[in-house]
Design an enzyme around this catalytic site. Sequence first.
Site, PDB file in Angstrom:
ATOM      1  CD1 TRP A  20      -3.266  -0.385   2.006  1.00 21.88           C
ATOM      2  CD2 TRP A  20      -3.237   0.511  -0.034  1.00 21.88           C
ATOM      3  NE1 TRP A  20      -4.560  -0.269   1.544  1.00 21.88           N
ATOM      4  CE2 TRP A  20      -4.575   0.269   0.315  1.00 21.88           C
ATOM      5  CE3 TRP A  20      -2.978   1.071  -1.300  1.00 21.88           C
ATOM      6  CZ2 TRP A  20      -5.647   0.574  -0.540  1.00 21.88           C
ATOM      7  CZ3 TRP A  20      -4.047   1.369  -2.140  1.00 21.88           C
ATOM      8  CH2 TRP A  20      -5.363   1.125  -1.749  1.00 21.88           C
ATOM      9  CG  HIS A  25       0.301   0.632   5.076  1.00 18.67           C
ATOM     10  ND1 HIS A  25      -0.621  -0.210   5.636  1.00 18.67           N
ATOM     11  CD2 HIS A  25       0.927  -0.082   4.125  1.00 18.67           C
ATOM     12  CE1 HIS A  25      -0.547  -1.391   5.057  1.00 18.67           C
ATOM     13  NE2 HIS A  25       0.387  -1.344   4.129  1.00 18.67           N
ATOM     14  CG  ASP A  64       5.223  -2.961   4.518  1.00 19.95           C
ATOM     15  OD1 ASP A  64       4.940  -4.163   4.323  1.00 19.95           O
ATOM     16  OD2 ASP A  64       4.530  -2.022   4.089  1.00 19.95           O
ATOM     17  NE  ARG A  67       6.544  -8.432   3.379  1.00 21.42           N
ATOM     18  CZ  ARG A  67       5.659  -8.347   2.390  1.00 21.42           C
ATOM     19  NH1 ARG A  67       5.084  -7.189   2.118  1.00 21.42           N
ATOM     20  NH2 ARG A  67       5.319  -9.413   1.696  1.00 21.42           N
ATOM     21  CG  HIS A  79       2.588  -8.081   4.723  1.00 19.59           C
ATOM     22  ND1 HIS A  79       2.791  -6.757   5.031  1.00 19.59           N
ATOM     23  CD2 HIS A  79       3.394  -8.780   5.553  1.00 19.59           C
ATOM     24  CE1 HIS A  79       3.691  -6.664   5.992  1.00 19.59           C
ATOM     25  NE2 HIS A  79       4.088  -7.877   6.330  1.00 19.59           N
ATOM     26  CG  HIS A 135       1.151  -3.231   7.931  1.00 18.12           C
ATOM     27  ND1 HIS A 135       1.842  -2.153   7.441  1.00 18.12           N
ATOM     28  CD2 HIS A 135       1.256  -4.211   6.995  1.00 18.12           C
ATOM     29  CE1 HIS A 135       2.348  -2.465   6.258  1.00 18.12           C
ATOM     30  NE2 HIS A 135       2.012  -3.706   5.961  1.00 18.12           N
ATOM     31  CG  ASP A 139      -0.807  -4.963   3.830  1.00 19.90           C
ATOM     32  OD1 ASP A 139      -0.499  -3.970   3.135  1.00 19.90           O
ATOM     33  OD2 ASP A 139       0.020  -5.633   4.480  1.00 19.90           O
ATOM     34  CG  HIS A 145      -1.808  -6.438  -0.389  1.00 18.70           C
ATOM     35  ND1 HIS A 145      -0.825  -6.650   0.538  1.00 18.70           N
ATOM     36  CD2 HIS A 145      -1.352  -5.469  -1.204  1.00 18.70           C
ATOM     37  CE1 HIS A 145       0.188  -5.833   0.304  1.00 18.70           C
ATOM     38  NE2 HIS A 145      -0.114  -5.106  -0.740  1.00 18.70           N
ATOM     39  CG  HIS A 168       1.813  -5.328  -5.703  1.00 14.74           C
ATOM     40  ND1 HIS A 168       0.899  -6.261  -5.271  1.00 14.74           N
ATOM     41  CD2 HIS A 168       2.232  -4.666  -4.594  1.00 14.74           C
ATOM     42  CE1 HIS A 168       0.775  -6.170  -3.952  1.00 14.74           C
ATOM     43  NE2 HIS A 168       1.585  -5.218  -3.507  1.00 14.74           N
ATOM     44  CG  ASP A 172       1.373  -1.632  -2.823  1.00 14.89           C
ATOM     45  OD1 ASP A 172       0.249  -1.975  -2.416  1.00 14.89           O
ATOM     46  OD2 ASP A 172       2.402  -2.303  -2.642  1.00 14.89           O
TER      47      ASP A 172
END
Length: 304
Positions: A20, A25, A64, A67, A79, A135, A139, A145, A168, A172
Amino acid sequence: MRFLSILTVLGASAYGALAWGSLGHVTTAYLASHLVSNSTEAFFQNLLRDETSDYLGKVATWADTIRYTRWGRFTSVFHFIDAKDEPPTYCGVELARDCKPEGCVVTALANYTARLLDPELPAWERNQAARFVVHFVGDIHQPLHDENVARGGNGIYVLWQGRRFNLHYVWDSAIAERLIGRNRRKPYDNAKWWAEELAVQIREGKFVEEKEGWLKDVDIDDATATALAWAREGNAYVCSHVLPEGPLAIEGQELSGEYYDKAAPVVELQIARAGYRMAAWLDLIARRFQEQGAEREEDLWEEL
Ligand SMILES: *[C@@H]1O[C@H](CO)[C@@H](O)[C@H](O)[C@H]1NC(C)=O
Ligand SMILES: *[C@@H]1O[C@H](CO)[C@@H](O)[C@H](O)[C@H]1NC(C)=O
């Protein structure tokens, strides 16, 4: 050739890293902080050890940042959920079919909600659970997602203002950044500004009528069903707006024109829903935790 394709894969996943985008976010988190009740605010400020009005915005992208670390690697599947549907012919999310054995965004949201409510867990673990919840609510509202095709669009290459990006990344970040059209080097200021705009639209603007409907699937006693409903709603946009003519038709297409005109209202709506639902969810969690505490005290008195 082999070397080249490895580079392509690495490049693609690096773009996928900021789910995102930080703008999306941080905006959803600030929006939620405008809408939660005062006691919820106090509850989460205390848990997150931050007395400022940035207590949610500041933690929105933490998930994020961990991860790809060694200890946080197990969270990378949390996510998203890889819906194995066939856009645009049919869209749909099935938990048993689409959630990996290690987990997905639906089970992760349920897990970290349960952990937030667990009084036996130490405060630092509940603090982490709060960061994950903030979060993952974000997502789950990003349509890609909730989609398996080409790893959530990471493997589909398109053009954005003449430059090559993966799809993507466009969903995002690129669409949202263009929509608010402000200096992209200041994501926090932009997010704050956008969250204030959306809060006004929700309180007294274009979202006033529909916002109650956004909570129809919310059930604090069934976090999995709640998250699954949100994932299905997000996934439906893959058929209608993300890949309306299928994954092959979009390869190499310029998306900053007509495609953007249709996609931007979806991005705005999904960010607004995510912030509104995050506030409702955090309100329910704070209230439930406090009720549990009161009950535990009563039990103690009875034992005495
Ligand atoms: C919540 O806080 C705001 C501002 O801090 C205040 O104006 C309002 O009266 C408070 N509401 C309640 C119900 O305490
Ligand atoms: C729930 O969260 C804990 C703590 O991060 C993690 O160890 C566990 O694997 C998670 N379980 C699920 C089903 O996601």
